[in-house]
Structure formats: structure tokens, C-alpha cells
Design an enzyme around this catalytic site. Structure first.
Site, PDB file in Angstrom:
ATOM      1  N   ARG A 212       0.940  -1.233  -0.083  1.00  4.19           N
ATOM      2  CA  ARG A 212      -0.047  -0.002  -0.046  1.00  4.19           C
ATOM      3  C   ARG A 212       0.820   1.063   0.135  1.00  4.19           C
ATOM      4  O   ARG A 212       2.025   0.987   0.097  1.00  4.19           O
ATOM      5  CB  ARG A 212      -1.053   0.123   1.095  1.00  4.19           C
ATOM      6  N   GLY A 213       0.286   2.507  -0.059  1.00  2.00           N
ATOM      7  CA  GLY A 213       1.033   3.547  -0.346  1.00  2.00           C
ATOM      8  C   GLY A 213       1.173   3.893  -1.651  1.00  2.00           C
ATOM      9  O   GLY A 213       1.409   2.770  -2.524  1.00  2.00           O
ATOM     10  N   ALA A 214       0.876   4.992  -2.336  1.00  4.85           N
ATOM     11  CA  ALA A 214       0.871   5.495  -3.690  1.00  4.85           C
ATOM     12  C   ALA A 214       1.736   4.622  -4.646  1.00  4.85           C
ATOM     13  O   ALA A 214       1.626   4.349  -5.501  1.00  4.85           O
ATOM     14  CB  ALA A 214       0.449   6.927  -3.783  1.00  4.85           C
TER      15      ALA A 214
ATOM     16  N   ARG B 279      -7.629  -0.647  -6.872  1.00  4.82           N
ATOM     17  CA  ARG B 279      -7.936   0.379  -5.885  1.00  4.82           C
ATOM     18  C   ARG B 279      -7.986   1.834  -6.815  1.00  4.82           C
ATOM     19  O   ARG B 279      -7.104   1.826  -7.675  1.00  4.82           O
ATOM     20  CB  ARG B 279      -6.843   0.598  -4.915  1.00  4.82           C
TER      21      ARG B 279
ATOM     22  N   GLN C 238      -2.461   2.820   9.885  1.00  3.86           N
ATOM     23  CA  GLN C 238      -1.018   2.838   9.467  1.00  3.86           C
ATOM     24  C   GLN C 238      -0.083   3.555   9.915  1.00  3.86           C
ATOM     25  O   GLN C 238       1.150   3.284   9.964  1.00  3.86           O
ATOM     26  CB  GLN C 238      -1.204   3.398   8.081  1.00  3.86           C
TER      27      GLN C 238
ATOM     28  N   ASP D 137      -1.897  10.589  -2.307  1.00  6.53           N
ATOM     29  CA  ASP D 137      -2.341   9.703  -3.128  1.00  6.53           C
ATOM     30  C   ASP D 137      -2.706  10.332  -4.643  1.00  6.53           C
ATOM     31  O   ASP D 137      -2.474   9.347  -5.462  1.00  6.53           O
ATOM     32  CB  ASP D 137      -3.440   8.866  -2.598  1.00  6.53           C
TER      33      ASP D 137
ATOM     34  N   ASN E 251      -5.401  12.143   0.173  1.00  7.54           N
ATOM     35  CA  ASN E 251      -4.591  11.414   1.028  1.00  7.54           C
ATOM     36  C   ASN E 251      -5.445  10.740   2.068  1.00  7.54           C
ATOM     37  O   ASN E 251      -6.467  11.046   2.010  1.00  7.54           O
ATOM     38  CB  ASN E 251      -3.440  12.331   1.891  1.00  7.54           C
ATOM     39  N   LYS E 252      -4.754   9.972   2.926  1.00  8.16           N
ATOM     40  CA  LYS E 252      -5.465   9.122   3.969  1.00  8.16           C
ATOM     41  C   LYS E 252      -6.527   9.917   4.753  1.00  8.16           C
ATOM     42  O   LYS E 252      -6.260  11.227   5.019  1.00  8.16           O
ATOM     43  CB  LYS E 252      -4.368   8.647   5.003  1.00  8.16           C
TER      44      LYS E 252
HETATM   45  O1  MRU Z   1      -4.538   3.121   2.237  1.00 11.78           O
HETATM   46  P1  MRU Z   1      -3.100   3.584   2.218  1.00 11.78           P
HETATM   47  O2  MRU Z   1      -2.313   2.806   3.295  1.00 11.78           O
HETATM   48  O3  MRU Z   1      -2.821   2.749   0.805  1.00 11.78           O
HETATM   49  O4  MRU Z   1      -3.005   4.950   2.269  1.00 11.78           O
HETATM   50  C1  MRU Z   1      -1.694   5.304   1.985  1.00 11.78           C
HETATM   51  C2  MRU Z   1      -1.624   6.985   2.227  1.00 11.78           C
HETATM   52  O5  MRU Z   1      -2.534   7.680   2.251  1.00 11.78           O
HETATM   53  C3  MRU Z   1      -0.257   7.524   2.041  1.00 11.78           C
HETATM   54  O6  MRU Z   1      -0.256   8.620   2.753  1.00 11.78           O
HETATM   55  C4  MRU Z   1      -0.105   7.874   0.631  1.00 11.78           C
HETATM   56  O7  MRU Z   1      -0.283   6.918  -0.219  1.00 11.78           O
HETATM   57  C5  MRU Z   1       1.261   8.567   0.500  1.00 11.78           C
HETATM   58  S1  MRU Z   1       2.387   7.285   0.357  1.00 11.78           S
HETATM   59  C6  MRU Z   1       4.153   7.727  -0.210  1.00 11.78           C
END
Ligand code: MRU
Length: 357
Positions: A55-57, A98, A205, A246, A256-257
Site C-alpha cells: 500500500r501507499g501510492a 484500488r 497505518q 495519493d 491523502n489518507k
Molecule cells: O490506504 P493506504 O495505506 O494505501 O494509504 C496510503 C496513504 O494515504 C499515504 O499517505 C499515501 O499513499 C502517500 S504514500 C507515500
């Protein structure tokens, strides 16, 4: 708890050549256990992305690029037209894992563009070329993280406290992370930064990943509940907020999250700078504003049974958007691998990045 001694800490990596497989840390198991898993098919990759093993963009983008190779590496005997159809079907399938992080679509489009630019190659040659492209995406991500970290650390002073939300670290990228790369670069520059990590409900997270990652790297980190963010600002424990993103629209509105939007307003109310750290692969110039960024809706059970036990009554209505959009006006600067964009306007973003897009 999982310790990192003698562990392969790469968030994800390709093993072998063609045929090969994608190996990654299963982030759903952290911090209790450190487990690596293999993806040998696009389906394995799709599920790993969907359930947040990866996970994470930026990491999702790299995983999707390798997932595409997994989908064609055993199809090279097919007639050319059928092979190309398999390529397109695999890309479309992975794109459905996603919806919010644009890096996923960016990586898949880049892979397909390379395929169409090399239409004279045989299926075997094209598969090798696409593995090279996926490796290039991974390597470039590593380099972008390093550059963002160096730019970002110039904004911090030794002795400051900085709040972060979710995990935008090594676990979210192929390199040192986006937001967290700033802390690693600041530490290398000899600056003492105290990080406050929001736990980041519902999937934690911040608690499970960011505090684990920073602790393992020897960075001073204090975990707080999401609801404490405003109070630590009021108490002057933090002098800046730094998060990842993201998807960033052309005007700087940044998804973002979930919870980031609230934190940005808290920062504004307390006169604290709010920084986003995002590579060019996270910008979506097709969207003028954040209004049209698709927001992933996730399983209600993440809220009602998130901590391994029932935490809400049966039958309760639950709303579980995984992301929110912080308006550009709340963002003091966006730190990219090309430099720092401030003030955050369409014009300044285009001037820094558009030629590359
Ligand atoms: O749902 P996730 O854990 O994939 O969400 C991730 C985030 O929101 C991060 O802050 C975002 O991807 C930036 S990662 C370098």
C-alpha cells in the site's frame, strides 16, 4: 513483535528474470510479524493491493507494473494479437484494484505506452522490455524519494516537532518514502526532529507502520491517537505537519489518507505550516481540482471489527471513505523531486512539473 535484524527490508522486489515473481513485505501482518509473500499471478498482485499487503501510492504503482509482467510472462507463445490482448486485459484488471492513488494508473499507462512504442518486438522481447520498464519505475521511485527528502529537510530546523499522518515511508514506496524521507534526510543532516505519528484509524497505518518504521530507523517518534492532533498543536509540540498524497490535482488539491483534511484545518487554525510530499507520478493533470478525485470506499468491518474484536453493534450503519481531499489553500508547500512548490497554485505546479507530464 517483528524485529528487522537480518531481514530483507525492501518493501517489494522482483525475484529472477523472466519468468520471475514479485516478492513483498505483507504489511497487514506488521508490527506483530514480519512476513514476506510472493505474487506469481496478476490475481495475487490484485489481492495484495486490495487487502493492503502492499500500500501507499508509489508502492502500488511499482507493484502494478510488476503485476502486468506477471500477466504476460507465461503468454509469450500466444499469437501476437492474443498476447497484446492479454497485456491490455491484465492492465485493465489491475487498474480495478484500488481507485484513488493515481500512481497505479500512471504506472500501468506507462507500461502500455512502452508496449505500443515497441510494436516490432516479439512477445518474448516485449516481455523482457516491460520487465526492464517496471524495474526503471522502481529505480526512479527510489531516486525521487531521495530528492524529495533532501528538498524537504531544508524546511525543518533542528529541535522541531513534526506531525505526520498515515504511512508515507519506505513501506509506501520503493525508496525512503515521501513524507518520511524528509525525516531520514533531516537525520542525515544532523537535525534532531521529534516526529508525532497519528495512529490513523481505521487501519492504523500510523501506529502499525509509521511508528514501527521510524523506530527501526532510530528516528524519535511518539505515537498519538488521531483525536490528539489538535491538542499537540495547541501545546506547541509540533511546528509543522508533513504528509504524503495519493493524488494531487492540477490546482494542488491533494487526496491523502482519511483524516488529512482535518489535520490541515487544525494546522491552519494554529498557524502551523502544512506540507505535502509527492513525486510527479502522484500528480493528475487531467483533473483541474480535487473535486473529481475518486475516493475509495472500504469494507465497514474495518471500523466495526478493526481491532480483531467487535467494536460496534451489529447492524450499525457505517461510512468508511479511505481518503479525503485537502484543498490547495490549506497546503503551505508541495515538495516534489523537482523542487518545492509554494505557494500552491496551478501556475506554480505547471511551471515545476508540466513539461515532464
Ligand atoms: O490506504 P493506504 O495505506 O494505501 O494509504 C496510503 C496513504 O494515504 C499515504 O499517505 C499515501 O499513499 C502517500 S504514500 C507515500
Amino acid at each position: 513483535m517483528a524485529s528487522v535484524t537480518d531481514k530483507d527490508m525492501s518493501t517489494l522486489r522482483w525475484i529472477g528474470e523472466i519468468p520471475g515473481k514479485l516478492n513483498m513485505i505483507d504489511q497487514t501482518q506488521l508490527p506483530e510479524e514480519f512476513v514476506r509473500i510472493d505474487c506469481e499471478t496478476p490475481e495475487d498482485t490484485w489481492h495484495a493491493i486490495k487487502r493492503l499487503s502492499v500500500r501507499g501510492a508509489p508502492a502500488i504503482g511499482v507493484a502494478a507494473a510488476y503485476g502486468l509482467v506477471l500477466g504476460i510472462q507465461h503468454a509469450t507463445e500466444l499469437p501476437r494479437e492474443e498476447f497484446l490482448r492479454r497485456l491490455k486485459e491484465t492492465a485493465d484488471y489491475l487498474a480495478g484494484s484500488r481507485p484513488t492513488a493515481v500512481n497505479l494508473f500512471w504506472a500501468l499507462e506507462r507500461m502500455q505506452r512502452v508496449a505500443s512504442e515497441h510494436d516490432t518486438l516479439s512477445p518474448v522481447e516485449l516481455t523482457e522490455r516491460l520487465l526492464a520498464e517496471a524495474r526503471a519505475i522502481e529505480q526512479e521511485d527510489r531516486e525521487m524519494c531521495a530528492a524529495m527528502g533532501e528538498f524537504g529537510q531544508t524546511l525543518l530546523e533542528s529541535g522541531q516537532g513534526v506531525l505526520t499522518h498515515c504511512n508515507a515511508g519506505a513501506l509506501a514506496t520503493a525508496g525512503d518514502g515521501t513524507a518520511l524521507s524528509v525525516f531520514y534526510a533531516a537525520a542525515r543532516a544532523g537535525k534532531q526532529i521529534s516526529v508525532y505519528a497519528d495512529e490513523t484509524r481505521p487501519l492504523l497505518q500510523g501506529a502499525r507502520l509509521t511508528s514501527w518504521e521510524l523506530q527501526n530507523h532510530g528516528i524519535d517518534v511518539t505515537l498519538i491517537c488521531d483525536s490528539m492532533a489538535g491538542w499537540v498543536m495547541k501545546e506547541k509540540r509540533v511546528q509543522a505537519v508533513i504528509t504524503g498524497a495519493d493524488r494531487v490535482a492540477a490546482n494542488g488539491d491533494s487526496a491523502n489518507k482519511i483524516g488529512t483534511y482535518s489535520v490541515s484545518h487544525l494546522a491552519k487554525a494554529h498557524g502551523i505550516p502544512f506540507y505535502i510530499v509527492a513525486p510527479s507520478s502522484t500528480f493528475d493533470f487531467a483533473l483541474a481540482t480535487g473535486e473529481d478525485i475518486p475516493i475509495e470506499q472500504r469494507d465497514p468491518a474495518e471500523i466495526s471489527r478493526g481491532c480483531g474484536r467487535q467494536t460496534a453493534p451489529d447492524g450499525i450503519d457505517i461510512y468508511n471513505p479511505a481518503f479525503d481531499v485537502t484543498p490547495a489553500e490549506n497546503i503551505t508547500a508541495i515538495i516534489t523531486e523537482k523542487g518545492i512548490i509554494s505557494p500552491v497554485t496551478s501556475e506554480n505546479i505547471a511551471a515545476m512539473l508540466k513539461a515532464e507530464a
